[in-house]
Design an enzyme around this catalytic site. Structure first.
Site, short mmCIF file in Angstrom:
data_model
loop_
_atom_site.label_atom_id
_atom_site.label_comp_id
_atom_site.label_asym_id
_atom_site.label_seq_id
_atom_site.Cartn_x
_atom_site.Cartn_y
_atom_site.Cartn_z
N GLN A 1 0.73 -1.21 -0.09
CA GLN A 1 0.15 0.21 0.03
C GLN A 1 0.87 1.50 -0.02
O GLN A 1 1.90 1.29 0.47
CB GLN A 1 -0.94 -0.12 1.34
CG GLN A 1 -1.95 0.81 1.11
CD GLN A 1 -3.26 0.28 2.06
OE1 GLN A 1 -3.36 -0.82 2.48
NE2 GLN A 1 -4.11 1.26 2.39
N SER B 1 4.15 -6.24 2.88
CA SER B 1 2.79 -6.35 3.36
C SER B 1 1.78 -6.88 2.32
O SER B 1 1.90 -8.15 2.26
CB SER B 1 2.55 -4.58 3.94
OG SER B 1 1.54 -4.75 4.47
N LEU B 2 1.01 -5.94 2.00
CA LEU B 2 0.14 -6.49 0.83
C LEU B 2 0.88 -7.27 -0.12
O LEU B 2 0.06 -8.21 -0.72
CB LEU B 2 -0.69 -5.28 0.55
CG LEU B 2 -1.39 -5.60 -1.10
CD1 LEU B 2 -2.56 -6.40 -1.03
CD2 LEU B 2 -1.76 -4.16 -1.41
N ARG C 1 -8.88 -8.94 3.16
CA ARG C 1 -8.24 -8.44 4.29
C ARG C 1 -8.31 -6.75 4.22
O ARG C 1 -8.33 -6.27 5.22
CB ARG C 1 -6.89 -8.59 3.51
CG ARG C 1 -5.50 -7.96 4.50
CD ARG C 1 -4.35 -8.50 3.72
NE ARG C 1 -2.99 -8.06 4.35
CZ ARG C 1 -2.43 -6.98 4.37
NH1 ARG C 1 -2.71 -6.06 3.37
NH2 ARG C 1 -1.16 -6.76 4.78
N HIS D 1 -0.08 -3.23 10.76
CA HIS D 1 0.96 -3.96 11.42
C HIS D 1 1.26 -3.37 12.93
O HIS D 1 2.45 -3.19 13.41
CB HIS D 1 2.12 -3.96 10.73
CG HIS D 1 1.98 -4.27 9.18
ND1 HIS D 1 1.66 -5.78 9.00
CD2 HIS D 1 2.10 -3.55 8.03
CE1 HIS D 1 1.65 -5.54 7.47
NE2 HIS D 1 1.72 -4.39 6.98
N GLN E 1 1.03 -11.50 10.29
CA GLN E 1 1.59 -10.32 9.70
C GLN E 1 0.75 -9.14 9.71
O GLN E 1 1.18 -7.96 10.03
CB GLN E 1 1.54 -10.54 8.03
CG GLN E 1 2.24 -9.47 7.19
CD GLN E 1 1.40 -9.26 5.99
OE1 GLN E 1 0.54 -8.63 6.10
NE2 GLN E 1 2.13 -9.60 4.81
#
Length: 282
Positions: free
Chosen positions: A9, A88-89, A113, A196, A245
């Site tokens: 992102q 991440s993503l 998500r 996170h 995560q």
């Protein structure tokens, strides 16, 4: 050895993926399949929307996933990774590209998500901040010293750059203390919430159920996961790490260091922009 990396992102921009859609039949077919699966024309928002449209987590995450994965798909037989990783993503993009998840399952997990994360953001006002110029240990210690609010290291992006995540008062306190400790920069980011961090716990619980009900395969190459910066090929381990995560830090610096130690000498970024290339060079 070739390492393919996939952004997270923040890499989005208006117009992303349009050239692919217009000029590659495989890409066009996959984009249209995604429109049908999501129930709205995400391509309209990607190609002709506004920055505000793309900043919505429920749009941003599937948009970046689609751009990244479809780029990999259009490479065909030329896509021969020795390892993959995503920020991440981007970890979902890396898993689909490596064959651990189907395109369809990957897209629906990313969308679920995104919706869960957006809901968690709306439930608790929170934010993130980028910190430049301090050792990791200093940032960790200052965050740990703030006990009346939630504030934690969230993204280890490259040496000397960490993103912290938490409640708005917690981030404000931490930024003040980090600047006093010698940080060159402590800038709050324009994000929807504290990704996170423990504040994503409601989203983690929702995602865990979706992941448990999704089929995962062994990938064609190791996927270096965010939570432990280690190469993984076991589907059950991969699933567990994806769930963890959401509330754990992204260890991108450590992942890149491990990939290099394991022989990576050619990093190829697939997705919008080149933010990971810049971090890897640093």
């Amino acid at each position: 050895m070739k390492a393919y990396v996939f952004p997270g992102q923040g890499a989005q921009f208006v117009g992303m993926g349009k050239n692919l859609y217009d000029n590659n039949p495989v890409a066009k077919e996959l984009f249209e399949k995604a429109n049908d699966m999501l129930g709205f024309r995400i391509t309209d928002l990607m190609f002709e929307g506004t920055d505000e449209d793309l900043k919505q987590t429920k749009v941003t995450q599937p948009a970046i996933f689609l751009h990244s994965v479809i780029l990999a798909k259009t490479l065909g037989a030329d896509f021969q990774p020795d390892m993959t990783a995503g920020h991440s993503l981007g970890e979902f993009s890396a898993l689909v590209a490596a064959g651990a998840l189907s395109f369809e399952d990957g897209l629906m997990l990313v969308y679920k998500r995104a919706l869960a994360m957006q809901k968690a953001c709306e439930a608790t006002p929170s934010t993130m901040a980028a910190i430049l110029g301090l050792p990791d240990a200093t940032v960790e210690d200052i965050c740990a010293d703030i006990t009346d609010e939630v504030v934690v290291p969230a993204n280890y992006n490259c040496p000397g750059q960490i993103v912290i995540s938490g409640s708005i008062p917690g981030i404000d306190q931490a930024c003040e203390k980090l600047l006093a400790a010698g940080a060159k920069w402590a800038l709050k980011l324009k994000v929807g919430g504290a990704f996170h961090s423990p504040l994503m716990e409601p989203a983690r619980a929702e995602l865990a159920e979706a992941i448990e009900n999704t089929r995962f395969n062994a990938p064609v190459c190791p996927v270096y996961q965010n939570v432990n910066a280690r190469p993984e090929t076991d589907p059950e381990t991969i699933k567990w790490n994806l769930v963890v995560q959401l509330t754990a830090p992204v260890r991108w610096t450590q992942s890149v260091e491990t990939m290099i130690a394991d022989g990576a000498d050619h990093f190829i970024e697939l997705g919008p922009g080149n933010v990971l290339q810049r971090l890897i060079k640093k």
